[in-house]
Design an enzyme around this catalytic site. Structure first.
Site, PDB file in Angstrom:
ATOM      1  N   ASN A  10      37.757  73.764  35.446  1.00  0.00           N
ATOM      2  CA  ASN A  10      38.622  72.612  35.705  1.00  0.00           C
ATOM      3  C   ASN A  10      37.887  71.372  35.189  1.00  0.00           C
ATOM      4  O   ASN A  10      36.926  70.913  35.807  1.00  0.00           O
ATOM      5  CB  ASN A  10      38.880  72.521  37.227  1.00  0.00           C
ATOM      6  N   LYS A  12      38.981  68.415  34.962  1.00  0.00           N
ATOM      7  CA  LYS A  12      39.412  67.186  35.645  1.00  0.00           C
ATOM      8  C   LYS A  12      39.699  66.084  34.608  1.00  0.00           C
ATOM      9  O   LYS A  12      40.118  66.392  33.505  1.00  0.00           O
ATOM     10  CB  LYS A  12      38.360  66.766  36.678  1.00  0.00           C
ATOM     11  N   HIS A  96      45.256  70.958  44.179  1.00  0.00           N
ATOM     12  CA  HIS A  96      43.813  70.712  44.238  1.00  0.00           C
ATOM     13  C   HIS A  96      43.549  69.631  45.295  1.00  0.00           C
ATOM     14  O   HIS A  96      44.360  68.722  45.480  1.00  0.00           O
ATOM     15  CB  HIS A  96      43.318  70.256  42.862  1.00  0.00           C
ATOM     16  N   GLU A  98      41.785  67.105  45.274  1.00  0.00           N
ATOM     17  CA  GLU A  98      41.838  65.723  44.743  1.00  0.00           C
ATOM     18  C   GLU A  98      43.279  65.243  44.641  1.00  0.00           C
ATOM     19  O   GLU A  98      43.560  64.059  44.801  1.00  0.00           O
ATOM     20  CB  GLU A  98      41.116  65.661  43.389  1.00  0.00           C
ATOM     21  N   GLU A 167      38.641  76.398  48.275  1.00  0.00           N
ATOM     22  CA  GLU A 167      37.737  75.317  47.897  1.00  0.00           C
ATOM     23  C   GLU A 167      37.500  74.407  49.106  1.00  0.00           C
ATOM     24  O   GLU A 167      38.303  73.507  49.380  1.00  0.00           O
ATOM     25  CB  GLU A 167      38.355  74.482  46.768  1.00  0.00           C
ATOM     26  N   GLY A 173      32.088  69.095  44.161  1.00  0.00           N
ATOM     27  CA  GLY A 173      31.380  68.015  43.474  1.00  0.00           C
ATOM     28  C   GLY A 173      30.251  67.406  44.292  1.00  0.00           C
ATOM     29  O   GLY A 173      29.736  66.344  43.960  1.00  0.00           O
ATOM     30  N   SER A 213      31.011  73.325  43.879  1.00  0.00           N
ATOM     31  CA  SER A 213      29.599  73.235  43.468  1.00  0.00           C
ATOM     32  C   SER A 213      29.042  74.570  42.950  1.00  0.00           C
ATOM     33  O   SER A 213      27.884  74.905  43.199  1.00  0.00           O
ATOM     34  CB  SER A 213      28.726  72.713  44.615  1.00  0.00           C
TER      35      SER A 213
HETATM   36  P1  PGA Z   1      32.893  71.392  41.421  1.00  0.00           P
HETATM   37  O1  PGA Z   1      34.480  71.264  41.443  1.00  0.00           O
HETATM   38  O2  PGA Z   1      32.553  72.718  40.814  1.00  0.00           O
HETATM   39  O3  PGA Z   1      32.430  70.219  40.579  1.00  0.00           O
HETATM   40  O4  PGA Z   1      32.425  71.286  42.838  1.00  0.00           O
HETATM   41  C1  PGA Z   1      35.286  72.354  41.800  1.00  0.00           C
HETATM   42  C2  PGA Z   1      36.737  71.943  41.754  1.00  0.00           C
HETATM   43  O5  PGA Z   1      37.046  70.797  42.092  1.00  0.00           O
HETATM   44  O6  PGA Z   1      37.619  72.755  41.411  1.00  0.00           O
END
Ligand code: PGA
Length: 253
Positions: A10, A12, A96, A98, A167, A173, A213
């Site tokens: 992803n 983003k 997601h 976010e 998640e 992140g 992460s």
């Molecule tokens: P990350 O993001 O691996 O940077 O923690 C995962 C995601 O948001 O799908």
């Protein structure tokens, strides 16, 4: 039954079309062989999907969208529908955290999942609890409520074909790693909820990913957790060395 591990990157809101093209080119060079038992999906911005579809020529990597709008067409300025994405992508990330947090998505997530099926796109539905919810021991409840709401419009046959990504919001992140036991428990809860709603067969068939992460050092450990069918990778998918190593981690798990 062994099934293919799904490794999803992803990206983003990173990489313009030119940068996306360079990243894919480098990733392609970096990976000698995608493991036979893995499927790799790249989710760049909408803008890069069309050029990457031509660049990739259907080889090695599949494409996914990071979001879809739930109506097929109409006066919805600035939106991109699942209908516009059909034949361009195989997958779409829906719900997601976010999108849930910054864009206040909730009720429309079920409609988006349904729009994906209507347009022959496999949805990757993201679910997971926040830190406060975990501290309040509400993880099971949150997962239950998200699954109930987000799968409300689907048949068991559709649910079988979709992907759910667990998640935990606190691990995204953040470099704050979920322990494999925590992932195991959450994924059991997800399948338990699916079994109650759609039956055991469906709960067993649905693919469940872990995301939050993930990196080359922890990828194998997560992939070995019982019930984990792959990874949804954010930050590390923007680094072609790291993402190639994560894909490699899916070999022989
Ligand atoms: P990350 O993001 O691996 O940077 O923690 C995962 C995601 O948001 O799908």
């Amino acid at each position: 039954m062994t099934r293919k591990k799904l490794i999803v990157g992803n990206w983003k809101m990173h990489c313009n079309a030119q940068e996306a093209s360079v990243l894919v080119h480098r990733l392609d060079k970096q990976i000698e062989h995608v493991p036979q038992d893995a499927e790799v999906v790249l989710c760049p911005s909408f803008l890069s999907l069309q050029p990457l579809a031509m660049q990739l020529n259907g080889r090695r990597f599949k494409l996914g969208a990071q979001n879809v709008y739930h109506k097929d067409e109409g006066a919805f300025t600035g939106e991109v529908s699942a209908h516009m994405l059909r034949e361009l992508v195989d997958y779409a990330i829906v719900g997601h955290s976010e999108r849930r947090t910054h864009f206040h998505e909730k009720e429309e997530i079920a409609l988006k999942v349904s729009a994906c099926f209507r347009n022959s796109i496999t949805p990757i539905l993201c679910v997971g609890e926040t830190l406060i919810e975990r501290q309040n021991e509400e993880t099971k409840l949150v997962l239950h409520d998200q699954i109930m709401a987000d799968l409300a419009m689907l048949t068991a046959e559709e649910v079988e074909q979709m992907v759910i990504a667990y998640e935990p919001v606190w691990a995204i992140g953040s470099g704050d790693f979920a322990k494999p036991e925590q992932v195991l428990r959450a994924i059991r809860t997800i399948r338990h909820n699916i079994a109650e709603l759609f039956g055991k067969y469906t709960a067993n068939k649905i693919k469940v990913l872990y995301g939050g992460s993930t990196n080359p050092d922890n990828a194998k450990a997560y992939l070995k957790v019982e019930g984990v069918d792959g990874l949804l990778v954010g930050g590390a998918s923007l680094n072609y060395h790291q993402f190639a190593d994560i894909i490699e981690a899916a070999r022989d798990v």
